[in-house]
Design an enzyme around this catalytic site. Structure first.
Site, PDB file in Angstrom:
ATOM      1  N   GLU A  60       8.769   1.898  -1.123  1.00  0.00           N
ATOM      2  CA  GLU A  60       8.167   2.293   0.158  1.00  0.00           C
ATOM      3  C   GLU A  60       9.076   2.000   1.339  1.00  0.00           C
ATOM      4  OE1 GLU A  60       6.532   0.774  -2.299  1.00  0.00           O
ATOM      5  OE2 GLU A  60       4.748   1.992  -2.683  1.00  0.00           O
ATOM      6  N   HIS A 129      -5.847  -4.556  -3.094  1.00  0.00           N
ATOM      7  CA  HIS A 129      -5.987  -3.097  -2.985  1.00  0.00           C
ATOM      8  C   HIS A 129      -7.114  -2.683  -2.047  1.00  0.00           C
ATOM      9  CE1 HIS A 129      -3.380  -3.133  -6.495  1.00  0.00           C
ATOM     10  NE2 HIS A 129      -3.210  -1.828  -6.352  1.00  0.00           N
TER      11      HIS A 129
END
Ligand SMILES: Cc1ncc(C[n+]2csc(CCOP(=O)(O)OP(=O)(O)O)c2C)c(N)n1
Ligand SMILES: [Mg+2]
Lengths: 325, 335
Positions: A60, A129
């Protein structure tokens, strides 16, 4: 008008813009051959080819930076984070590069880029998450932060985000990709920085954004049954913030509750409460309350998890509290 | 496997001429003098904040510019030399250091954030390693648009321990992007010598893990840098993929103006100054191209005048108008 899923609305926004402007490309993990982790980009590889719908390795920081560099020289990248949880390893790129390059260069280089993907909790995914990242990005001048609840808003806002000459953090939700809504057949754009009054009322202003709109709408039904006439302001853009719409509503109702996912401590709700008391102090009938996540990392067990998020009951209780004053 | 590949021994550049080498010498001297004046201005508090001098490393930027004049460059915060080598005017740069409205970044950037779009100088950056991925994006655009250019990105030995650096290498090699990664190994990251930064002190090996072509060489001689960067940019420009160059160099000053550099072993600086890029090139111009004292005096006078003019320009320029404070946060949205 067509009834389509939010994922289709987002896809249509990208497709229409990519047909219009060759400099736009979509890049991220699993966006091309796998058709998107949540199938938002389904079929896009087939239409646009590998140069414009680009699979990346799991890096990322690297591909967020790649997008920013490409944007500096005139491309218009859409960078998909599989979820915004993973954007935190690219936080440096978004905050220190994307948000600041226009300024550092004295206005020579703009960064027309969209970072998008699902934000906030889904179900039973545990703490790593389930992060709601909006306050982490809304803090920074130089970034725009946009979110939505409906398919209509999703499409119109994403098109505006893609056309914007600035870096836009675009927050979706994996819980709502499948929700359907009406979307016009003809093209439309929703200007960034404009809140939308999803329901008008006279007694109390409920300010929210993202998928919490749905919880707020359900709570509103019960409140209406109790004779409380609520106004619902869906912010849509957190930065720029449409304080005019917020203030006008609060001036009308004299009462406000802010409802959002994410933590109460230094959350976007804190910013709203502060601004409302500065601007609307004389008309406020009660303190402005916030209903947010409980102040704990997200637990896994279903019963505990449900305790964490804003719920209809907590929203109703907060509204009753401000109405009693 | 490209790991075993190496760059061609000879680049596409012609043999260097007296005129060209003289120009390179002048370019290095200009950087040296402008930075010496910047150091003076810093001690007078005309330049504030962090100020990192490039003195001792001039041959790298000047040599690299020969084959990449019309290509995109990015560098870290020690970028005065890169900016000037790329054509940024000493006046606009000095004005930026002085925090003036006439600065190349309008007084918004300062020493660490020199930008000049007209010269494709895409900035100095202050987060170690953070700018390296940006160059892969520039190269992505170059490749998509078939521009025939390359992205050149400079960073220090310290940056090669950052994830951002490694991710940039991975992506550049995966997509075969035209990037020339230039690691300027000056053996120190602030006060930490290379052997205490990394178990592997030959930094070109960082490329092996991603299958990238790499090369290590000493960069004190501007002609060597000119030639090897040209070989690397030829390679990248031809679509053969990115290259990592580890250019061994040395900074004569401290990490920044506030660092007296006490951590160097005794005698190291004097030893390294024997390979001062200016001295090496001066000797070569004298020995092989027949330049005489009068020639060097003329160059020195010319450079001195240009450097002093930069100071005067910066000094006499207006500070930014407070009314412009909010002008650089967002690019204007088209109606
Ligand atoms: C991410 C990050 N960590 C730490 C710093 C502080 N810092 C600035 S320069 C530097 C040393 C970098 O050394 P190197 O990359 O070798 O470049 P050089 O200064 O030698 O040109 C450090 C630790 C920083 N700017 N960014
Ligand atoms: Mg170093």
């Amino acid at each position: 008008m067509a009834m389509i899923q939010i994922r289709e609305a987002l896809r249509q926004a990208m497709q229409e813009e990519m047909r219009r402007d060759e400099s736009i490309f979509l890049m991220g993990e699993e966006v091309a051959h796998y058709n998107g982790a949540y199938k938002v980009s389904q079929g896009m590889l087939e239409e646009f080819g590998e140069d414009r719908v680009v699979d990346t390795p799991i890096s990322e920081n690297g591909f967020a930076g790649l997008g920013i560099g490409a944007a500096m020289v005139g491309m218009r990248p859409i960078i998909e984070f599989m979820t915004w949880n993973f954007s935190l390893v690219a936080y440096d790129q978004i905050v220190n590069s994307a948000a600041k390059i226009y300024q550092m260069s004295g206005g020579q280089y703009s960064v027309p880029i969209v970072f998008r993907g699902p934000n906030g909790p889904a179900e039973n995914l545990g703490s790593q998450h389930s992060t709601s990242v909006e306050s982490l990005f809304a803090h920074f001048p130089g970034l725009k932060v946009v979110t939505f609840a409906t398919a209509y808003d999703a499409k119109g806002l994403l098109k505006a985000a893609i056309r914007d000459p600035n870096p836009v953090v675009f927050l979706e939700s994996e819980m709502t990709y499948g929700i359907k809504g009406e979307v016009p057949d003809e093209e439309y754009i929703i200007e960034l920085g404009k809140a939308d009054i999803k329901r008008s009322g006279t007694d109390v202003t409920l300010i929210t954004w993202g998928k919490q709109l749905f919880t707020v709408q359900k709570a509103a039904e019960s409140l209406m049954a109790q004779g409380i006439d609520v106004e619902i302001v869906d912010l849509r853009s957190l930065r720029p913030l449409d304080h005019e719409t917020v203030f006008n509503s609060v001036v009308k109702t004299g009462r406000a509750v802010v409802i959002h996912e994410g933590f109460i401590f230094a959350g976007v709700g804190a910013e709203l409460v502060s601004r409302i008391q500065e601007a609307c102090f004389d008309v406020l009938q009660a303190p402005v309350l916030r209903v947010t996540n409980r102040d704990v990392p997200q637990p896994y067990a279903t019963n505990l998890e449900k305790l964490v998020y804003p719920s209809e009951d907590r929203i109703i209780a907060a509204v009753q509290q401000v109405m009693e004053r | 496997m490209s790991q075993s590949e190496s760059l061609p021994a000879k680049s596409s550049l012609p043999e260097i001429s007296a005129t060209e080498l003289t120009a390179l010498y002048r370019g290095m001297l200009l950087i040296r003098r402008v930075e010496e004046l910047a150091a003076k201005a810093y001690t007078q508090r005309k330049i504030l904040g962090f100020c990192h001098l490039y003195i001792g490393q001039e041959s790298v930027a000047v040599g690299a510019a020969v084959s990449t004049k019309d290509d995109y460059w990015m560098a870290a915060y020690r970028e005065h030399g890169h900016a000037m080598a790329k054509g940024v005017s000493p006046k606009a740069m000095m004005a930026e250091l002085f925090g003036r409205a006439t600065g190349c970044s309008k007084g918004q950037g300062g020493s660490m954030h020199i930008f000049d779009k007209a010269h494709k100088f895409m900035g100095g950056y202050g987060i170690v390693g953070g700018h390296v991925p940006l160059a892969t994006g520039v190269a992505w655009a170059i490749k998509q648009r078939k521009e025939g250019r390359v992205a050149v990105v400079f960073f220090g030995d310290g940056a090669t321990h950052q994830g951002a650096f490694f991710e940039a290498l991975c992506l550049a090699q995966l997509y075969k992007l035209p990037v020339v990664f230039i690691c300027e190994n000056n053996f120190y990251a602030m006060g930490t010598p290379l052997h205490r930064q990394s178990a592997v002190t030959s930094l070109k090996f960082r490329a092996d893990g991603v299958g990238m072509v790499s090369e290590q060489f000493e960069g004190f001689d501007v002609e060597v840098v000119r030639e090897r960067v040209a070989a690397a940019s030829d390679f990248a420009r031809a679509g053969k993929g990115p290259v990592l160059l580890e250019i061994v160099t040395y900074r004569h000053r401290g990490h920044s103006m506030s660092d007296p550099a006490k951590y160097r072993p005794d005698g190291e600086l004097d030893e390294k100054k024997k390979s001062d890029p200016l001295a090496i090139t001066k000797a070569r111009l004298t020995d092989d191209f027949g330049l005489v004292d009068a020639d060097f005096e003329a160059i020195t006078d010319d450079v001195e005048a240009e450097a002093q003019a930069a100071w005067t320009f910066a000094h006499d320029s207006p500070i930014p108008d407070p009314a412009t404070l909010y002008d650089f946060t967002y690019a204007p949205t088209e109606a």
